[in-house]
Write a protein that holds these residues in place. Structure first.
Motif, mmCIF file in Angstrom:
data_model
loop_
_atom_site.group_PDB
_atom_site.id
_atom_site.type_symbol
_atom_site.label_atom_id
_atom_site.label_comp_id
_atom_site.label_asym_id
_atom_site.label_seq_id
_atom_site.Cartn_x
_atom_site.Cartn_y
_atom_site.Cartn_z
ATOM 1 N N LEU A 120 2.828 -7.292 -13.265
ATOM 2 C CA LEU A 120 4.520 -6.542 -12.946
ATOM 3 C C LEU A 120 4.177 -5.312 -12.112
ATOM 4 O O LEU A 120 5.023 -5.023 -11.506
ATOM 5 C CB LEU A 120 4.770 -6.365 -14.520
ATOM 6 C CG LEU A 120 5.473 -7.515 -15.164
ATOM 7 C CD1 LEU A 120 5.681 -7.053 -16.547
ATOM 8 C CD2 LEU A 120 6.520 -8.194 -14.460
ATOM 9 N N LYS A 121 2.985 -4.534 -12.242
ATOM 10 C CA LYS A 121 2.810 -3.457 -11.181
ATOM 11 C C LYS A 121 3.026 -3.772 -9.851
ATOM 12 O O LYS A 121 3.514 -3.225 -8.860
ATOM 13 C CB LYS A 121 1.678 -2.681 -11.826
ATOM 14 C CG LYS A 121 1.535 -1.913 -12.943
ATOM 15 C CD LYS A 121 0.336 -1.335 -13.269
ATOM 16 C CE LYS A 121 0.375 -0.496 -14.636
ATOM 17 N NZ LYS A 121 -0.532 -0.004 -15.035
ATOM 18 N N GLN A 122 2.057 -4.915 -9.582
ATOM 19 C CA GLN A 122 2.056 -5.253 -8.053
ATOM 20 C C GLN A 122 3.529 -5.900 -7.823
ATOM 21 O O GLN A 122 3.892 -5.437 -6.471
ATOM 22 C CB GLN A 122 1.226 -6.601 -8.123
ATOM 23 C CG GLN A 122 -0.262 -6.275 -8.211
ATOM 24 C CD GLN A 122 -1.058 -7.328 -8.224
ATOM 25 O OE1 GLN A 122 -0.808 -8.536 -8.167
ATOM 26 N NE2 GLN A 122 -2.442 -7.118 -8.440
ATOM 27 N N TYR A 123 4.319 -6.679 -8.484
ATOM 28 C CA TYR A 123 5.683 -6.861 -8.100
ATOM 29 C C TYR A 123 6.501 -5.714 -7.868
ATOM 30 O O TYR A 123 7.168 -5.583 -6.679
ATOM 31 C CB TYR A 123 6.420 -7.937 -9.163
ATOM 32 C CG TYR A 123 5.381 -9.057 -9.491
ATOM 33 C CD1 TYR A 123 4.907 -9.795 -8.534
ATOM 34 C CD2 TYR A 123 5.729 -9.793 -10.731
ATOM 35 C CE1 TYR A 123 4.169 -10.968 -8.580
ATOM 36 C CE2 TYR A 123 4.990 -10.897 -10.903
ATOM 37 C CZ TYR A 123 4.250 -11.429 -9.960
ATOM 38 O OH TYR A 123 3.636 -12.723 -10.218
ATOM 39 N N ARG A 124 6.659 -4.759 -8.621
ATOM 40 C CA ARG A 124 7.333 -3.501 -8.584
ATOM 41 C C ARG A 124 6.679 -2.781 -7.289
ATOM 42 O O ARG A 124 7.784 -2.394 -6.547
ATOM 43 C CB ARG A 124 7.094 -2.503 -9.821
ATOM 44 C CG ARG A 124 7.698 -1.500 -9.942
ATOM 45 C CD ARG A 124 7.333 -0.671 -11.028
ATOM 46 N NE ARG A 124 8.059 0.635 -10.799
ATOM 47 C CZ ARG A 124 7.917 1.589 -11.651
ATOM 48 N NH1 ARG A 124 7.028 1.549 -12.837
ATOM 49 N NH2 ARG A 124 8.412 2.694 -11.677
ATOM 50 N N ARG A 125 5.460 -2.886 -6.984
ATOM 51 C CA ARG A 125 4.858 -1.930 -5.709
ATOM 52 C C ARG A 125 5.596 -2.821 -4.632
ATOM 53 O O ARG A 125 6.160 -2.262 -3.639
ATOM 54 C CB ARG A 125 3.504 -1.950 -5.562
ATOM 55 C CG ARG A 125 3.070 -1.395 -4.371
ATOM 56 C CD ARG A 125 1.584 -1.385 -4.411
ATOM 57 N NE ARG A 125 1.044 -0.728 -3.356
ATOM 58 C CZ ARG A 125 0.739 -1.367 -2.170
ATOM 59 N NH1 ARG A 125 0.974 -2.618 -2.114
ATOM 60 N NH2 ARG A 125 0.178 -0.607 -1.042
ATOM 61 N N LEU A 143 8.396 -4.407 -4.248
ATOM 62 C CA LEU A 143 9.901 -4.177 -4.325
ATOM 63 C C LEU A 143 10.133 -2.884 -3.807
ATOM 64 O O LEU A 143 11.176 -2.600 -3.280
ATOM 65 C CB LEU A 143 10.454 -4.364 -5.479
ATOM 66 C CG LEU A 143 10.722 -5.918 -5.900
ATOM 67 C CD1 LEU A 143 10.897 -6.162 -7.509
ATOM 68 C CD2 LEU A 143 11.399 -6.758 -5.042
ATOM 69 N N TYR A 144 9.178 -1.925 -4.126
ATOM 70 C CA TYR A 144 9.537 -0.385 -3.899
ATOM 71 C C TYR A 144 9.344 -0.241 -2.238
ATOM 72 O O TYR A 144 10.110 0.610 -1.769
ATOM 73 C CB TYR A 144 8.288 0.349 -4.786
ATOM 74 C CG TYR A 144 8.553 1.840 -4.491
ATOM 75 C CD1 TYR A 144 9.603 2.749 -4.900
ATOM 76 C CD2 TYR A 144 7.783 2.396 -3.671
ATOM 77 C CE1 TYR A 144 9.876 3.917 -4.657
ATOM 78 C CE2 TYR A 144 7.609 3.862 -3.329
ATOM 79 C CZ TYR A 144 8.779 4.577 -3.805
ATOM 80 O OH TYR A 144 8.839 5.970 -3.536
ATOM 81 N N THR A 198 0.647 -6.968 -17.163
ATOM 82 C CA THR A 198 0.949 -5.903 -16.836
ATOM 83 C C THR A 198 0.574 -5.471 -15.247
ATOM 84 O O THR A 198 1.471 -4.831 -14.531
ATOM 85 C CB THR A 198 0.483 -4.771 -17.856
ATOM 86 O OG1 THR A 198 0.792 -5.110 -19.080
ATOM 87 C CG2 THR A 198 0.585 -3.261 -17.594
ATOM 88 N N GLN A 199 -0.806 -6.150 -14.893
ATOM 89 C CA GLN A 199 -0.972 -5.699 -13.547
ATOM 90 C C GLN A 199 -0.200 -6.638 -12.646
ATOM 91 O O GLN A 199 -0.044 -5.924 -11.655
ATOM 92 C CB GLN A 199 -2.565 -6.379 -13.509
ATOM 93 C CG GLN A 199 -3.178 -5.911 -12.108
ATOM 94 C CD GLN A 199 -3.400 -4.542 -11.996
ATOM 95 O OE1 GLN A 199 -3.402 -3.656 -12.746
ATOM 96 N NE2 GLN A 199 -3.383 -4.132 -10.770
#
Length: 61
Positions: free
Chosen positions: A12-17, A19-20, A9-10
Motif C-alpha cells: 500500500l505504501k508503494q501504491y501510494r507513492r 499515485l503521489y 502495508t508495504q
C-alpha cells in the motif's frame, strides 16, 4: 503468495507513492499518445486485412 500485515502495508505504501508522484498528462502529450495509438491500430488492421486477402486468394486456387 505470502499475505501478512507487513507485506500488505508495504504494498500500500508503494501504491501510494506511485499515485503521489504521477501526474495528469498535458493536452499535447495526450493528443500525441492518441495519434500514435490510432496509427498503430490502423497499421495492425491493414496488416490483418492483407493477410486475410492473401489467404482468400490462395484458397481459391
Amino acid at each position: 503468495m505470502n499475505l501478512n500485515k507487513e507485506s500488505i502495508t508495504q504494498a500500500l505504501k508503494q501504491y501510494r507513492r506511485v499515485l503521489y508522484i504521477s501526474k495528469r498528462p498535458e493536452r499535447d502529450e495526450y493528443i500525441n499518445v492518441a495519434k500514435i495509438t490510432g496509427i498503430g491500430i490502423i497499421i495492425i488492421g491493414v496488416i490483418g486485412f492483407v493477410i486475410t486477402l492473401v489467404a482468400q486468394l490462395i484458397s481459391q486456387t
